[in-house]
Structures are given as structure tokens and as C-alpha cells.
Design an enzyme around this catalytic site. Structure first.
Site, PDB file in Angstrom:
ATOM      1  N   PRO A 183       0.858  -1.185   0.000  1.00 34.63           N
ATOM      2  CA  PRO A 183       0.000   0.000   0.000  1.00 34.63           C
ATOM      3  C   PRO A 183       0.891   1.231   0.000  1.00 34.63           C
ATOM      4  CG  PRO A 183       0.142  -0.949   2.210  1.00 34.63           C
ATOM      5  CD  PRO A 183       0.899  -1.865   1.295  1.00 34.63           C
ATOM      6  N   SER A 222       0.420   5.481  -0.455  1.00 28.76           N
ATOM      7  CA  SER A 222      -0.449   6.616  -0.688  1.00 28.76           C
ATOM      8  C   SER A 222      -0.084   7.326  -1.997  1.00 28.76           C
ATOM      9  CB  SER A 222      -0.287   7.527   0.535  1.00 28.76           C
ATOM     10  OG  SER A 222      -0.693   8.785   0.234  1.00 28.76           O
ATOM     11  N   GLN A 247      -6.754  -1.362   2.565  1.00 31.46           N
ATOM     12  CA  GLN A 247      -6.127  -1.033   3.840  1.00 31.46           C
ATOM     13  C   GLN A 247      -6.891   0.086   4.548  1.00 31.46           C
ATOM     14  OE1 GLN A 247      -2.348   1.117   4.580  1.00 31.46           O
ATOM     15  NE2 GLN A 247      -1.597  -0.846   5.355  1.00 31.46           N
ATOM     16  N   CYS A 290       1.960   3.523   9.480  1.00 26.50           N
ATOM     17  CA  CYS A 290       2.178   4.816   8.844  1.00 26.50           C
ATOM     18  C   CYS A 290       2.768   5.822   9.838  1.00 26.50           C
ATOM     19  CB  CYS A 290       0.864   5.335   8.256  1.00 26.50           C
ATOM     20  SG  CYS A 290       1.223   6.668   7.132  1.00 26.50           S
ATOM     21  N   LYS A 344      -0.558  -4.715   9.049  1.00 28.03           N
ATOM     22  CA  LYS A 344       0.776  -4.313   8.571  1.00 28.03           C
ATOM     23  C   LYS A 344       1.404  -3.380   9.601  1.00 28.03           C
ATOM     24  CE  LYS A 344       3.191  -2.168   4.673  1.00 28.03           C
ATOM     25  NZ  LYS A 344       3.462  -0.769   4.976  1.00 28.03           N
ATOM     26  N   ASN A 376       8.981  -6.933   4.470  1.00 29.69           N
ATOM     27  CA  ASN A 376       8.906  -5.718   3.657  1.00 29.69           C
ATOM     28  C   ASN A 376      10.033  -4.742   4.014  1.00 29.69           C
ATOM     29  OD1 ASN A 376       7.102  -2.719   4.006  1.00 29.69           O
ATOM     30  ND2 ASN A 376       7.628  -3.552   2.025  1.00 29.69           N
ATOM     31  N   GLY A 377      10.575  -4.145   2.959  1.00 33.52           N
ATOM     32  CA  GLY A 377      11.559  -3.081   3.119  1.00 33.52           C
ATOM     33  C   GLY A 377      12.776  -3.262   2.247  1.00 33.52           C
ATOM     34  N   ASP A 378      12.962  -2.319   1.306  1.00 30.83           N
ATOM     35  CA  ASP A 378      14.192  -2.248   0.498  1.00 30.83           C
ATOM     36  C   ASP A 378      14.349  -3.359  -0.536  1.00 30.83           C
ATOM     37  OD1 ASP A 378      14.766  -0.076   2.122  1.00 30.83           O
ATOM     38  OD2 ASP A 378      16.013  -1.262   3.474  1.00 30.83           O
ATOM     39  N   ARG A 401       8.342   0.674  -3.076  1.00 31.77           N
ATOM     40  CA  ARG A 401       9.002   1.594  -4.006  1.00 31.77           C
ATOM     41  C   ARG A 401       9.683   0.869  -5.158  1.00 31.77           C
ATOM     42  NH1 ARG A 401      12.129   4.277   0.794  1.00 31.77           N
ATOM     43  NH2 ARG A 401      12.064   2.075   1.329  1.00 31.77           N
TER      44      ARG A 401
HETATM   45  C1  LIG Z   1       4.889   7.313  -0.908  1.00 30.81           C
HETATM   46  C2  LIG Z   1       4.629   6.198   0.074  1.00 30.81           C
HETATM   47  C3  LIG Z   1       3.351   6.030   0.581  1.00 30.81           C
HETATM   48  C4  LIG Z   1       3.084   5.007   1.508  1.00 30.81           C
HETATM   49  N1  LIG Z   1       1.798   4.823   1.940  1.00 30.81           N
HETATM   50  C5  LIG Z   1       1.522   3.768   2.769  1.00 30.81           C
HETATM   51  C6  LIG Z   1       0.184   3.467   3.158  1.00 30.81           C
HETATM   52  O1  LIG Z   1      -0.785   4.130   2.747  1.00 30.81           O
HETATM   53  N2  LIG Z   1      -0.009   2.404   3.998  1.00 30.81           N
HETATM   54  C7  LIG Z   1       1.043   1.640   4.462  1.00 30.81           C
HETATM   55  O2  LIG Z   1       0.827   0.674   5.209  1.00 30.81           O
HETATM   56  N3  LIG Z   1       2.310   1.888   4.086  1.00 30.81           N
HETATM   57  C8  LIG Z   1       2.572   2.914   3.256  1.00 30.81           C
HETATM   58  N4  LIG Z   1       3.849   3.108   2.839  1.00 30.81           N
HETATM   59  C9  LIG Z   1       4.915   2.188   3.272  1.00 30.81           C
HETATM   60  C10 LIG Z   1       5.096   1.051   2.241  1.00 30.81           C
HETATM   61  O3  LIG Z   1       3.946   0.243   2.176  1.00 30.81           O
HETATM   62  C11 LIG Z   1       6.311   0.164   2.631  1.00 30.81           C
HETATM   63  O4  LIG Z   1       6.076  -0.383   3.888  1.00 30.81           O
HETATM   64  C12 LIG Z   1       7.618   0.948   2.665  1.00 30.81           C
HETATM   65  O5  LIG Z   1       7.736   1.808   1.546  1.00 30.81           O
HETATM   66  C13 LIG Z   1       8.830   0.004   2.702  1.00 30.81           C
HETATM   67  O6  LIG Z   1       8.812  -0.873   1.611  1.00 30.81           O
HETATM   68  P1  LIG Z   1       9.706  -0.608   0.268  1.00 30.81           P
HETATM   69  O7  LIG Z   1      11.136  -0.414   0.709  1.00 30.81           O
HETATM   70  O8  LIG Z   1       9.496  -1.853  -0.546  1.00 30.81           O
HETATM   71  O9  LIG Z   1       9.171   0.631  -0.375  1.00 30.81           O
HETATM   72  C14 LIG Z   1       4.133   4.142   1.929  1.00 30.81           C
HETATM   73  C15 LIG Z   1       5.422   4.318   1.419  1.00 30.81           C
HETATM   74  C16 LIG Z   1       5.675   5.327   0.486  1.00 30.81           C
HETATM   75  C17 LIG Z   1       7.072   5.476  -0.046  1.00 30.81           C
END
Ligand SMILES: Cc1cc2nc3c(=O)[nH]c(=O)nc-3n(C[C@H](O)[C@H](O)[C@H](O)COP(=O)(O)O)c2cc1C
Length: 339
Positions: free
Chosen positions: A29, A31, A83, A113, A152, A214-216, A239
Site C-alpha cells: 500500500p 499513498s 487497507q 504509517c 501491517k 517488507n523493506g528495500d 518503491r
Molecule cells: C509514498 C509512500 C506512501 C506510503 N503509503 C503507505 C500506506 O498508505 N499504507 C502503508 O501501510 N504503508 C505505506 N507506505 C509504506 C510502504 O507500504 C512500505 O512499507 C515501505 O515503503 C517500505 O517498503 P519498500 O522499501 O518496498 O518501499 C508508503 C510508502 C511510500 C514510499
């Protein structure tokens, strides 16, 4: 040993509730980024599940967020989790009831969040500081929602309260069926590296549930490493999937013992065309269409020669059709140069 033993479980189907996911690779998820067009593109590229950005339970009850849902449902997104964020058990339970009536099969509770808008209301990662409240919320949601319920979370609030294993256990005992853990605390926001040891501790804390790490994760091989190092049943990608939906099929190819190719400009162009069509049909007005196109035109140009110059130009364009045309010609020229 948690739920199965293979390092490649993430590439296998997962039966959960009445649903069957073809694999456990999940679009996170995000935003303004995990919009309907991006979710459809990710699913077509192999994501087993996609998750909407966090919707406010309060706003949903007021009617403000319902459009999001109608869109998803009308496009037949069956492998979709909606979510929710909120802080009140009663409000979240009511929002679950409404979503169930509208045909939602999966609800995910946001405990991660970090943004002040959430924290001020006691929602998102603020809830990591209140384990008992998390229990009350999950129990209330469970009672009112017959579909799949997941949670989450982050590692914890800060370095002194890294309590994700405790929160995961509480969520499991009160009715959650799947846990996602982003290996950073709230105070870390997006800094530093996601903590894989913490993810492993969550996996060990709830052996009865599938856990998504999750992460990176930005490359197909990161999926393999993440699952191996944490023991997680699946991997959520945020991302790393923006402008790069091929990460899902690349990872699945690796699991099948096959290679994968880095996305070429021609592949990006084809995906951009499809994405632009989906944005055009989903956007409510031109402003929304341009804003979303900008985000994705910019993402599809990342890593390509001349990409930076292209992005500076693209950010200034206010007309959606001109922006698509510019992106098309940038990707086509870059493809022709590389050929
Ligand atoms: C622009 C942006 C918006 C996000 N919005 C949400 C959200 O609405 N709900 C949520 O649980 N996590 C949100 N996240 C967190 C991501 O779901 C994820 O946990 C976080 O980016 C780490 O994963 P990644 O390294 O694969 O990006 C957001 C992250 C980014 C960068």
C-alpha cells in the site's frame, strides 16, 4: 519451523480464507502510488496480491472514500486488500461491515504509517505504543468482517520499543490471519536499512501465520535474499515496484530457475502506454490525470540515459496528452539508441 520450510515458498500459491493467491508477492500500500492503474499493472506482471493505499475508516463512513472502492470492485480486482487506518475499535468495525457489504474480501489494518496526520489521531504506527488497543481493534474488526483480516506494522515506535513480535502475537490471538512487517521503526521513517533480524523475530513469534517481509526490495534477487534471511512466507514490495512492475515476474522467473532481463526502454514504453490508458479511465479530472501520469512517467524513466533531463521537462507539463506524447518519444528514442 514456520508454515512450510522451503526458501521459495513465496513463489507458491497461498490459500487463505476463501481465497487462493497464485504466489505471495504483494504490491505494498502506498499513498498516491498504489492506485487502481498501478495495481492492475502489478497484477498483470505477476503480483499475487495488491493493497490499496490506507483509507480512513472515519472518512469511509462519511462516504468520502467510497469512490476508491467502487473503482477497484468494478475492475474485478479480486486479489485486492483494502487497507484501513483508524484508532477506534467501533469505527473500524463499522468500516469493515460497510466494506464487506460492498464486496471486499480482504482488509488490512495499518499499524505502520509514520506521518503526523495519522499519529495525531492515534492511528498508524502510533498504535504500536498501545498493544492492548491493537488487540481491541483487531478483535472488533474480526467480529464484524467475515473475509481475510491482516495487519501491517513496523518494527516498533522507536529504537527503545521494538515490540513488533509482541504486537504480531496479539494480532494473531485476536483474529489476524496474516502479518506484514516493514523492518523499520516509526522514528526511522524511511532511513537506514530495513532490519531483517527483526522480521525474522516476527516470523518466529507467529509460526501459525504467514508473514510478509517488507523493506528495500528493489530487484528480483532481493526477493530471494529477503525470504531466505527472514524465513518469511512472502515478500511485499513498495518503491521497488514503482515504474518497475517487472520485479514480480523477474522474481518468479528466478524461483523457476530461469533468468530475467532488465526492463528495456521498449518494455517501459509498452507498459507506459497501458498505464496511461488506465490512468485516463480512472482519473476524475485532468488535474488528477496529469499528477498521476507525472509520477509514473518519471518512474518509468529512472535509470535511463537522459532520464533526469526528461523528468525536469515532464514536471512542467500541465496537459496530460502532451505529457504522454513527451514520455512516449523519450522512451522510443532511448530504445532506438540502445538497439
Ligand atoms: C509514498 C509512500 C506512501 C506510503 N503509503 C503507505 C500506506 O498508505 N499504507 C502503508 O501501510 N504503508 C505505506 N507506505 C509504506 C510502504 O507500504 C512500505 O512499507 C515501505 O515503503 C517500505 O517498503 P519498500 O522499501 O518496498 O518501499 C508508503 C510508502 C511510500 C514510499
Amino acid at each position: 519451523m514456520p508454515e512450510g520450510s522451503s526458501d521459495l515458498r513465496w513463489a507458491k500459491p497461498l490459500r487463505i480464507g476463501g481465497l487462493e493467491l497464485p504466489n505471495r508477492l504483494v504490491l505494498a500500500p502506498m499513498s498516491s502510488l498504489s492506485t487502481l492503474p498501478a495495481r492492475l499493472i502489478a497484477q498483470a506482471a505477476g503480483a499475487g496480491l495488491v493493497v490499496t493505499e490506507a483509507l480512513s475508516a472515519n472518512a469511509l463512513l462519511r462516504g468520502a472514500e467510497r469512490r476508491h472502492l467502487r473503482q477497484g470492485i468494478s475492475h474485478g480486482e479480486h486479489r485486492l486488500a483494502v487497507q484501513l487506518f483508524g484508532a477506534e475499535p467501533g469505527v473500524l468495525a463499522e468500516a469493515c461491515r460497510l466494506l464487506a457489504d460492498q464486496g471486499t474480501h480482504w482488509i488490512d489494518l495499518n499499524l505502520g504509517c509514520p506521518v503526523p496526520k495519522f499519529i495525531r489521531k492515534g492511528a498508524g504506527s502510533a498504535l504500536m505504543q498501545h498493544p492492548a488497543r491493537v488487540g481491541s481493534i483487531v478483535a472488533a474488526m474480526r467480529e464484524s468482517f467475515p473475509g481475510v483480516l491482516s495487519v501491517k506494522m513496523r518494527s516498533g515506535w522507536d529504537a527503545h520499543s521494538r515490540n513488533a513480535p509482541e504486537i504480531a502475537r496479539i494480532a494473531a490471538e485476536t483474529g489476524a490471519e496474516l502479518i506484514t512487517i516493514h523492518g523499520r521503526t516509526r522514528t526511522q521513517q524511511y532511513r537506514g536499512r530495513a532490519d531483517r533480524e527483526m522480521i525474522r523475530q516476527v516470523v518466529e513469534a507467529v509460526p501459525q501465520l504467514p508473514v510478509l517481509a517488507n523493506g528495500d526490495v528493489t530487484q528480483p534477487c532481493d526477493v530471494v535474499a529477503m525470504a531466505k534471511e527472514t524465513g518469511a512466507a512472502g515478500v511485499m514490495i513498495g518503491r521497488g515496484a514503482i515504474g518497475n512492475p517487472w520485479i514480480f515476474e523477474g522474481a518468479l522467473s528466478l524461483a523457476a530457475g530461469e533468468g530475467f532481463c532488465t526492463p528495456t526502454a521498449a518494455m517501459r514504453l509498452a507498459s507506459l502506454e497501458r498505464h496511461a490508458e488506465l490512468i485516463a479511465s480512472a482519473a476524475r479530472n485532468d488535474r488528477e490525470r496529469v499528477r498521476e501520469l507525472r509520477r509514473y512517467a518519471s518512474a518509468y524513466s529512472k535509470g535511463l540515459s537522459g532520464g533526469r533531463r526528461f523528468r525536469v521537462r515532464a514536471m512542467k507539463i500541465e496537459d496530460a496528452d502532451r505529457l504522454v506524447a513527451l514520455t512516449r518519444s523519450f522512451l522510443a528514442e532511448t530504445g532506438a539508441e540502445a538497439a
